[in-house]
Design a protein around this motif. Structure first.
Motif, PDB file in Angstrom:
ATOM      1  N   THR A   1       0.845  -1.194   0.000  1.00 32.21           N
ATOM      2  CA  THR A   1       0.000   0.000   0.000  1.00 32.21           C
ATOM      3  C   THR A   1       0.877   1.239   0.000  1.00 32.21           C
ATOM      4  OG1 THR A   1      -1.751  -1.127   1.240  1.00 32.21           O
ATOM      5  CG2 THR A   1      -1.777   1.276   1.250  1.00 32.21           C
ATOM      6  N   ASP A   2       0.572   2.165  -0.884  1.00 33.36           N
ATOM      7  CA  ASP A   2       1.277   3.449  -0.924  1.00 33.36           C
ATOM      8  C   ASP A   2       0.520   4.454  -0.061  1.00 33.36           C
ATOM      9  OD1 ASP A   2       3.142   2.420  -2.689  1.00 33.36           O
ATOM     10  OD2 ASP A   2       1.989   3.025  -4.452  1.00 33.36           O
ATOM     11  N   ILE A   3       1.252   5.113   0.841  1.00 34.25           N
ATOM     12  CA  ILE A   3       0.659   6.070   1.769  1.00 34.25           C
ATOM     13  C   ILE A   3       1.062   7.476   1.326  1.00 34.25           C
ATOM     14  CG2 ILE A   3       0.495   6.795   4.186  1.00 34.25           C
ATOM     15  CD1 ILE A   3       1.478   3.973   4.943  1.00 34.25           C
ATOM     16  N   TYR A   4       0.079   8.317   1.036  1.00 34.78           N
ATOM     17  CA  TYR A   4       0.348   9.666   0.539  1.00 34.78           C
ATOM     18  C   TYR A   4       0.098  10.691   1.644  1.00 34.78           C
ATOM     19  CZ  TYR A   4       0.715   7.789  -4.158  1.00 34.78           C
ATOM     20  OH  TYR A   4       1.126   7.089  -5.281  1.00 34.78           O
ATOM     21  N   LEU A   5       1.115  11.529   1.903  1.00 38.91           N
ATOM     22  CA  LEU A   5       1.045  12.518   2.968  1.00 38.91           C
ATOM     23  C   LEU A   5       0.661  13.890   2.422  1.00 38.91           C
ATOM     24  CD1 LEU A   5       4.325  11.569   4.889  1.00 38.91           C
ATOM     25  CD2 LEU A   5       2.024  10.636   5.168  1.00 38.91           C
ATOM     26  N   ASN A   6       0.287  14.777   3.338  1.00 37.43           N
ATOM     27  CA  ASN A   6      -0.106  16.134   2.932  1.00 37.43           C
ATOM     28  C   ASN A   6       1.080  16.955   2.436  1.00 37.43           C
ATOM     29  OD1 ASN A   6       1.202  16.581   5.346  1.00 37.43           O
ATOM     30  ND2 ASN A   6      -0.621  17.295   6.444  1.00 37.43           N
ATOM     31  N   THR A   7       2.292  16.429   2.606  1.00 35.70           N
ATOM     32  CA  THR A   7       3.490  17.101   2.089  1.00 35.70           C
ATOM     33  C   THR A   7       3.758  16.732   0.633  1.00 35.70           C
ATOM     34  OG1 THR A   7       4.892  15.280   2.852  1.00 35.70           O
ATOM     35  CG2 THR A   7       4.549  17.126   4.378  1.00 35.70           C
ATOM     36  N   GLY A   8       3.001  15.761   0.116  1.00 34.10           N
ATOM     37  CA  GLY A   8       3.235  15.268  -1.237  1.00 34.10           C
ATOM     38  C   GLY A   8       4.108  14.033  -1.270  1.00 34.10           C
ATOM     39  N   GLU A   9       4.666  13.675  -0.115  1.00 35.77           N
ATOM     40  CA  GLU A   9       5.544  12.509  -0.032  1.00 35.77           C
ATOM     41  C   GLU A   9       4.727  11.219  -0.058  1.00 35.77           C
ATOM     42  OE1 GLU A   9       9.226  10.925   2.818  1.00 35.77           O
ATOM     43  OE2 GLU A   9       7.920  12.569   3.461  1.00 35.77           O
ATOM     44  N   MET A  10       5.335  10.133  -0.568  1.00 35.38           N
ATOM     45  CA  MET A  10       4.694   8.828  -0.606  1.00 35.38           C
ATOM     46  C   MET A  10       5.591   7.801   0.067  1.00 35.38           C
ATOM     47  SD  MET A  10       4.632   5.612  -2.189  1.00 35.38           S
ATOM     48  CE  MET A  10       5.286   5.689  -3.869  1.00 35.38           C
ATOM     49  N   ILE A  11       5.013   6.988   0.942  1.00 33.22           N
ATOM     50  CA  ILE A  11       5.740   5.917   1.620  1.00 33.22           C
ATOM     51  C   ILE A  11       5.023   4.612   1.347  1.00 33.22           C
ATOM     52  CG2 ILE A  11       6.466   4.974   3.858  1.00 33.22           C
ATOM     53  CD1 ILE A  11       5.755   8.607   3.747  1.00 33.22           C
ATOM     54  N   THR A  12       5.758   3.541   1.112  1.00 32.73           N
ATOM     55  CA  THR A  12       5.166   2.237   0.846  1.00 32.73           C
ATOM     56  C   THR A  12       5.236   1.347   2.082  1.00 32.73           C
ATOM     57  OG1 THR A  12       5.705   2.306  -1.514  1.00 32.73           O
ATOM     58  CG2 THR A  12       5.312   0.143  -0.552  1.00 32.73           C
ATOM     59  N   ALA A  13       4.120   0.698   2.391  1.00 32.68           N
ATOM     60  CA  ALA A  13       4.067  -0.282   3.482  1.00 32.68           C
ATOM     61  C   ALA A  13       3.668  -1.623   2.882  1.00 32.68           C
ATOM     62  CB  ALA A  13       3.054   0.142   4.542  1.00 32.68           C
ATOM     63  N   PHE A  14       4.309  -2.694   3.349  1.00 28.27           N
ATOM     64  CA  PHE A  14       4.035  -4.011   2.789  1.00 28.27           C
ATOM     65  C   PHE A  14       2.869  -4.675   3.515  1.00 28.27           C
ATOM     66  CE2 PHE A  14       8.582  -3.313   1.760  1.00 28.27           C
ATOM     67  CZ  PHE A  14       8.411  -3.236   0.389  1.00 28.27           C
ATOM     68  N   LYS A  15       1.734  -3.998   3.425  1.00 35.22           N
ATOM     69  CA  LYS A  15       0.456  -4.490   3.915  1.00 35.22           C
ATOM     70  C   LYS A  15      -0.590  -4.183   2.852  1.00 35.22           C
ATOM     71  CE  LYS A  15       1.100  -6.012   8.192  1.00 35.22           C
ATOM     72  NZ  LYS A  15       0.690  -7.358   8.638  1.00 35.22           N
ATOM     73  N   THR A  16      -1.627  -4.996   2.780  1.00 29.31           N
ATOM     74  CA  THR A  16      -2.682  -4.749   1.804  1.00 29.31           C
ATOM     75  C   THR A  16      -3.559  -3.585   2.252  1.00 29.31           C
ATOM     76  OG1 THR A  16      -4.227  -6.273   2.864  1.00 29.31           O
ATOM     77  CG2 THR A  16      -2.740  -7.191   1.188  1.00 29.31           C
ATOM     78  N   LEU A  17      -4.278  -3.026   1.305  1.00 26.63           N
ATOM     79  CA  LEU A  17      -5.208  -1.945   1.635  1.00 26.63           C
ATOM     80  C   LEU A  17      -6.299  -2.456   2.573  1.00 26.63           C
ATOM     81  CD1 LEU A  17      -5.822   1.055   0.967  1.00 26.63           C
ATOM     82  CD2 LEU A  17      -7.408   0.210  -0.768  1.00 26.63           C
ATOM     83  N   LYS A  18      -6.722  -3.687   2.389  1.00 24.81           N
ATOM     84  CA  LYS A  18      -7.743  -4.278   3.255  1.00 24.81           C
ATOM     85  C   LYS A  18      -7.267  -4.304   4.704  1.00 24.81           C
ATOM     86  CE  LYS A  18     -10.669  -8.363   3.793  1.00 24.81           C
ATOM     87  NZ  LYS A  18     -11.912  -7.581   3.782  1.00 24.81           N
ATOM     88  N   HIS A  19      -5.977  -4.545   4.892  1.00 24.83           N
ATOM     89  CA  HIS A  19      -5.425  -4.548   6.250  1.00 24.83           C
ATOM     90  C   HIS A  19      -5.558  -3.168   6.890  1.00 24.83           C
ATOM     91  CE1 HIS A  19      -2.773  -5.544   9.603  1.00 24.83           C
ATOM     92  NE2 HIS A  19      -2.219  -4.363   9.401  1.00 24.83           N
ATOM     93  N   PHE A  20      -5.200  -2.133   6.150  1.00 26.38           N
ATOM     94  CA  PHE A  20      -5.312  -0.776   6.697  1.00 26.38           C
ATOM     95  C   PHE A  20      -6.772  -0.428   6.973  1.00 26.38           C
ATOM     96  CE2 PHE A  20      -1.013  -0.282   4.995  1.00 26.38           C
ATOM     97  CZ  PHE A  20      -0.408   0.410   6.038  1.00 26.38           C
ATOM     98  N   GLU A  21      -7.656  -0.859   6.095  1.00 30.80           N
ATOM     99  CA  GLU A  21      -9.075  -0.597   6.311  1.00 30.80           C
ATOM    100  C   GLU A  21      -9.551  -1.220   7.618  1.00 30.80           C
ATOM    101  OE1 GLU A  21     -13.387  -1.334   4.057  1.00 30.80           O
ATOM    102  OE2 GLU A  21     -11.665  -2.607   3.635  1.00 30.80           O
TER     103      GLU A  21
END
Length: 272
Positions: free
Chosen positions: A187-207
């Motif tokens: 899952t790619d995580i997009y911040l309000n700064t415009g930066e993107m960080i990747t986490a090795f978890k599915t979107l369903k997991h974050f949900e």
């Protein structure tokens, strides 16, 4: 903040989603799990011991075996059962439900104002601390990219998400996250700064581990409601504040988007 854990038992997947979306507007409520049939629902209640159970008693699929008998079954295992809130399409079972001592009886789709009344009544009820299953809101989450483990940290402070990978700890303030985007099994995580960080978890997991204001609006997106600047229903698009990003929403999650619109309107709001 003290929260009431809850489980939804309903054979209609769309109804589960709508009830969960409405409940997400209340910081007092914490979703634990859902099921679509009698036995699975019973197992979930026995395992999680929630404070509340949203129960359908007039199912579309009779094979689900959902009925008021579910309440009788709970009494076999609990000295004091969770508070039962009936959610159904018809009024004609209200009297029978009262005989079973249900906490409330709500017509589907569950309206915000009706659930608000239930929550206010719940707050006035003196629940035994051993059976009410109050839980502390998880205020930090560790996503371990190496060992594939999620660790909630119950500390009373704003939610922090830690992306952990091979000794590298990256701390994110949840309030700074605009949206999550699925990328296969990561899952790619997009911040309000415009930066993107990747986490090795599915979107369903974050949900499943995040609650309001994070709401799923598409198979590929979970959005932070607080960063929505515009919703165009005709084009099925949400616009992000201070960004050119346009995020689509799908029919599957249209109820979530409708809830976001209602949530805006319920605040300090002026429509022109």
């Amino acid at each position: 903040m003290k929260k009431y854990s809850y489980i939804i038992i309903d054979d209609d997947a769309e109804s589960i989603l709508k009830t969960k979306t409405t409940a997400a507007g209340f910081s007092e409520l914490s979703f634990m799990a859902s099921s679509s049939n009698f036995q699975e629902g019973l197992n979930l209640v026995l395992e999680h011991k929630p404070a509340l159970v949203f129960l359908e008693i007039d199912p579309k699929n009779r094979a689900s075996e959902l009925s008021l008998a579910f309440i009788s079954e709970l009494h076999r295992f609990f000295q004091e059962i969770p508070k039962i809130i009936i959610t159904t399409n018809k009024r004609d079972k209200a009297f029978d439900s009262i005989q079973y001592g249900v906490f409330d009886y709500l017509l589907k789709p569950v309206a915000h104002v009706d659930l608000l009344k239930s929550v206010l009544r719940l707050k006035k009820t003196n629940l035994d601390s051993k059976t009410s299953q109050f839980i502390e809101e998880p205020t930090s989450i560790v996503i371990d990219n190496v060992n594939n483990v999620t660790i909630p940290q119950n500390v009373e402070k704003p939610l922090t998400i830690c992306i952990k990978s091979y000794g590298d700890y990256r701390y994110l303030n949840a309030a700074d996250i605009c949206y999550f985007q699925a990328d296969n099994n990561s899952t790619d995580i997009y911040l309000n700064t415009g930066e993107m960080i990747t986490a090795f978890k599915t979107l369903k997991h974050f949900e499943s581990v995040l609650t309001y204001p994070f709401i799923r609006i598409h198979n590929s997106y979970v959005i932070n409601r607080n960063y929505i600047a515009r919703i165009h229903s005709g084009n099925s698009i949400c616009y992000i504040k201070n960004s050119s990003k346009k995020i689509p929403f799908s029919k599957t999650y249209k109820a979530n988007v409708d809830q976001i619109i209602s949530d805006f309107a319920a605040g300090n709001y002026l429509e022109i």
